[in-house]
Design an enzyme around this catalytic site. Sequence first.
Site, PDB file in Angstrom:
ATOM      1  N   PHE A 122       0.860  -1.186   0.000  1.00  0.00           N
ATOM      2  CA  PHE A 122       0.000   0.000   0.000  1.00  0.00           C
ATOM      3  C   PHE A 122       0.895   1.234   0.000  1.00  0.00           C
ATOM      4  CE2 PHE A 122      -2.591   2.968   2.718  1.00  0.00           C
ATOM      5  CZ  PHE A 122      -3.817   2.914   2.072  1.00  0.00           C
ATOM      6  N   GLU A 126       4.461   9.518   2.079  1.00  0.00           N
ATOM      7  CA  GLU A 126       5.629  10.091   1.402  1.00  0.00           C
ATOM      8  C   GLU A 126       6.487  10.797   2.448  1.00  0.00           C
ATOM      9  OE1 GLU A 126       4.073  12.627  -1.674  1.00  0.00           O
ATOM     10  OE2 GLU A 126       3.041  10.962  -2.673  1.00  0.00           O
ATOM     11  N   ASP A 239      -9.827   2.515   7.736  1.00  0.00           N
ATOM     12  CA  ASP A 239     -10.873   2.170   8.708  1.00  0.00           C
ATOM     13  C   ASP A 239     -10.999   0.654   8.864  1.00  0.00           C
ATOM     14  OD1 ASP A 239     -11.582   4.776   9.161  1.00  0.00           O
ATOM     15  OD2 ASP A 239     -13.264   4.772   7.749  1.00  0.00           O
ATOM     16  N   ALA A 241      -8.551  -1.586   7.935  1.00  0.00           N
ATOM     17  CA  ALA A 241      -7.265  -2.245   8.214  1.00  0.00           C
ATOM     18  C   ALA A 241      -6.796  -2.032   9.650  1.00  0.00           C
ATOM     19  CB  ALA A 241      -6.214  -1.737   7.234  1.00  0.00           C
ATOM     20  N   ARG A 267      11.599 -18.139  37.963  1.00  0.00           N
ATOM     21  CA  ARG A 267      12.742 -17.371  38.458  1.00  0.00           C
ATOM     22  C   ARG A 267      12.658 -17.219  39.984  1.00  0.00           C
ATOM     23  NH1 ARG A 267      17.887 -15.431  37.958  1.00  0.00           N
ATOM     24  NH2 ARG A 267      18.069 -13.224  38.526  1.00  0.00           N
ATOM     25  N   GLU A 363      -0.226   2.998  10.129  1.00  0.00           N
ATOM     26  CA  GLU A 363      -1.670   3.065   9.803  1.00  0.00           C
ATOM     27  C   GLU A 363      -2.371   4.161  10.628  1.00  0.00           C
ATOM     28  OE1 GLU A 363      -3.767  -0.474   8.824  1.00  0.00           O
ATOM     29  OE2 GLU A 363      -1.913  -1.507   8.269  1.00  0.00           O
TER      30      GLU A 363
HETATM   31  N1  CAA Z   1     -13.985   7.285   5.088  1.00  0.00           N
HETATM   32  C1  CAA Z   1     -14.374   7.865   3.936  1.00  0.00           C
HETATM   33  N2  CAA Z   1     -14.095   9.161   3.638  1.00  0.00           N
HETATM   34  C2  CAA Z   1     -13.411   9.871   4.529  1.00  0.00           C
HETATM   35  C3  CAA Z   1     -12.972   9.335   5.753  1.00  0.00           C
HETATM   36  C4  CAA Z   1     -13.307   7.993   6.014  1.00  0.00           C
HETATM   37  N3  CAA Z   1     -12.918   7.395   7.153  1.00  0.00           N
HETATM   38  N4  CAA Z   1     -12.299  10.266   6.446  1.00  0.00           N
HETATM   39  C5  CAA Z   1     -12.312  11.373   5.694  1.00  0.00           C
HETATM   40  N5  CAA Z   1     -12.990  11.126   4.535  1.00  0.00           N
HETATM   41  C6  CAA Z   1     -13.268  12.089   3.462  1.00  0.00           C
HETATM   42  C7  CAA Z   1     -14.057  13.244   4.082  1.00  0.00           C
HETATM   43  O1  CAA Z   1     -15.444  12.971   4.028  1.00  0.00           O
HETATM   44  C8  CAA Z   1     -13.641  14.405   3.242  1.00  0.00           C
HETATM   45  O2  CAA Z   1     -14.372  14.440   2.033  1.00  0.00           O
HETATM   46  P1  CAA Z   1     -15.524  15.533   1.786  1.00  0.00           P
HETATM   47  O3  CAA Z   1     -14.949  16.848   2.151  1.00  0.00           O
HETATM   48  O4  CAA Z   1     -15.847  15.366   0.366  1.00  0.00           O
HETATM   49  O5  CAA Z   1     -16.623  15.145   2.708  1.00  0.00           O
HETATM   50  C9  CAA Z   1     -12.212  14.091   2.825  1.00  0.00           C
HETATM   51  O6  CAA Z   1     -12.065  12.684   3.014  1.00  0.00           O
HETATM   52  C10 CAA Z   1     -11.223  14.840   3.651  1.00  0.00           C
HETATM   53  O7  CAA Z   1     -11.409  14.503   5.010  1.00  0.00           O
HETATM   54  P2  CAA Z   1     -10.784  15.349   6.190  1.00  0.00           P
HETATM   55  O8  CAA Z   1     -11.173  16.790   6.035  1.00  0.00           O
HETATM   56  O9  CAA Z   1     -11.148  14.692   7.472  1.00  0.00           O
HETATM   57  O10 CAA Z   1      -9.225  15.213   5.876  1.00  0.00           O
HETATM   58  P3  CAA Z   1      -7.953  15.638   6.718  1.00  0.00           P
HETATM   59  O11 CAA Z   1      -6.925  16.169   5.801  1.00  0.00           O
HETATM   60  O12 CAA Z   1      -8.353  16.515   7.866  1.00  0.00           O
HETATM   61  O13 CAA Z   1      -7.336  14.248   7.228  1.00  0.00           O
HETATM   62  C11 CAA Z   1      -7.030  12.296   8.520  1.00  0.00           C
HETATM   63  C12 CAA Z   1      -7.997  13.250   7.799  1.00  0.00           C
HETATM   64  C13 CAA Z   1      -7.938  11.386   9.314  1.00  0.00           C
HETATM   65  C14 CAA Z   1      -6.078  13.008   9.456  1.00  0.00           C
HETATM   66  C15 CAA Z   1      -6.224  11.509   7.448  1.00  0.00           C
HETATM   67  O14 CAA Z   1      -5.306  12.333   6.777  1.00  0.00           O
HETATM   68  C16 CAA Z   1      -5.490  10.321   8.027  1.00  0.00           C
HETATM   69  O15 CAA Z   1      -6.093   9.271   8.285  1.00  0.00           O
HETATM   70  N6  CAA Z   1      -4.167  10.437   8.247  1.00  0.00           N
HETATM   71  C17 CAA Z   1      -3.355   9.302   8.629  1.00  0.00           C
HETATM   72  C18 CAA Z   1      -2.871   8.557   7.421  1.00  0.00           C
HETATM   73  C19 CAA Z   1      -2.405   7.182   7.747  1.00  0.00           C
HETATM   74  O16 CAA Z   1      -3.004   6.454   8.515  1.00  0.00           O
HETATM   75  N7  CAA Z   1      -1.310   6.784   7.098  1.00  0.00           N
HETATM   76  C20 CAA Z   1      -0.779   5.476   7.251  1.00  0.00           C
HETATM   77  C21 CAA Z   1      -0.465   4.890   5.910  1.00  0.00           C
HETATM   78  S1  CAA Z   1      -0.291   3.158   5.833  1.00  0.00           S
HETATM   79  C22 CAA Z   1       1.089   2.806   6.693  1.00  0.00           C
HETATM   80  O17 CAA Z   1       1.153   3.096   7.820  1.00  0.00           O
HETATM   81  C23 CAA Z   1       2.237   2.092   6.083  1.00  0.00           C
HETATM   82  C24 CAA Z   1       2.037   0.666   5.864  1.00  0.00           C
HETATM   83  O18 CAA Z   1       2.319   0.190   4.776  1.00  0.00           O
HETATM   84  C25 CAA Z   1       1.585  -0.249   6.953  1.00  0.00           C
END
Ligand code: CAA
Length: 387
Positions: A122, A126, A239, A241, A267, A363
């Site tokens: 996934f 960045e 949500d 994962a 122990r 995540e």
């Molecule tokens: N489901 C569906 N849509 C969603 C949503 C959800 N859970 N959460 C937000 N959205 C939509 C919103 O409805 C909104 O759309 P509209 O304006 O059209 O309604 C849009 O997305 C923007 O939402 P926000 O204004 O809430 O966005 P934000 O910039 O404030 O950020 C955040 C929200 C929750 C902080 C998000 O950026 C986030 O989850 N950040 C963390 C990212 C993350 O978990 N990264 C890990 C990557 S994976 C990894 O770790 C590596 C690996 O390989 C294991």
Amino acid sequence: MDELLTPQQRDLKARAREVAEKYIRPQAAELDREGRYPNEIMEKISEYGLMGVWVPKEYGGGGGGVFDLCLIVEELSKKCGGVGVTFAVNALGSFPILLGGNEEQKNTFLRDVATGKKYIAFCLSEKESGSDAGSLKTMAVRDGDHFIINGDKKWTTNANAAQLYTVFANSNPDKGMRGISAFLVEKGHPGFTIGKEEDKMGIRCVPVHETHFNNCRIPVSQMLGREGMGFMLAMATLDRARPGVAAQALGLAQGAFDLAIDYASKRRQFGSNLLGFQALQFMLADHATQIEAARQLVYTSARAVDMGLKNFSKLSAMGKLFASDVAMKVTTDAVQIFGGYGYCRDYPIEKYMRDAKITQIYEGTNQIQRLVIARTLIKELASKGEG
Ligand code: CAA
């Protein structure tokens, strides 16, 4: 509390436990030391019918859901948190296909993941875009029936081992995060390269790399969902994962606890085994209570996801937040119980503490989980006011 599970769920758990006991436990220290991908173990996971349990049967999966995924991840992580995520990351990578893919994409790509033929990763984060996922800079420019992707991704878990990659890139920067689209990219595709491997504190058997896109031409047929749907797909994926990360944390906490109580029973100091001291008894009582509380929340959040309950996103964030904090507390205290031995690599316990730390970070950091929970609480309050 296996009694609360259905016979099918108990069977799934028993199979995962057998893989963990027979194949993971004997190799966990070596895999960690050598930072080696657990190829043979992943093959066993497939042989035992555990791969792709979260994928519908019509696409070659087990027809279960996130709860089944969690039961397996918990068992695997009791013996090695690294193997737990090596397995679970395939759910993270494939949820965007499940959620946004068309029939053809599901029949080819999802089927390959479900059957263990291909592994998936996934690519969202960045260098400058971790928690603020919407600010990603990788671009996808339309060129006829292709998109040309340019940019660099960071912390791609399972990179190199995976043959498939779900990649998020902005195809309409004027729209900000609403311009982000999701694409499927195959390993070896021209313009796609695997870069630097990270030298990690824990989960050392799963490779984490930088990934690079340099004029990488991807057919429109490999876009998932509609153009501009990418951010929503990424959020909806996380949500679903996050209970898997929570289950990894839960397994690590339980695994460390099992080792610590066993050690404490053997122990001897001051003429008694450590379990004879009330200070330790109380510590272990707290751990057992916290682990059980985490288990209930993780299981409930996974079931809520599977049932599509309203606001499962909040429960999913709560489960990840709580279980990962419990894992950090329990594994750190477990090292304390082992004392000087716990600090040394002759014993397996310090690895649990190193593996647990990442569950508070990836995540979505636990600060991001709190943000997701708080925003939902505010929305719930507002909707009550409207009612
Ligand atoms: N489901 C569906 N849509 C969603 C949503 C959800 N859970 N959460 C937000 N959205 C939509 C919103 O409805 C909104 O759309 P509209 O304006 O059209 O309604 C849009 O997305 C923007 O939402 P926000 O204004 O809430 O966005 P934000 O910039 O404030 O950020 C955040 C929200 C929750 C902080 C998000 O950026 C986030 O989850 N950040 C963390 C990212 C993350 O978990 N990264 C890990 C990557 S994976 C990894 O770790 C590596 C690996 O390989 C294991």
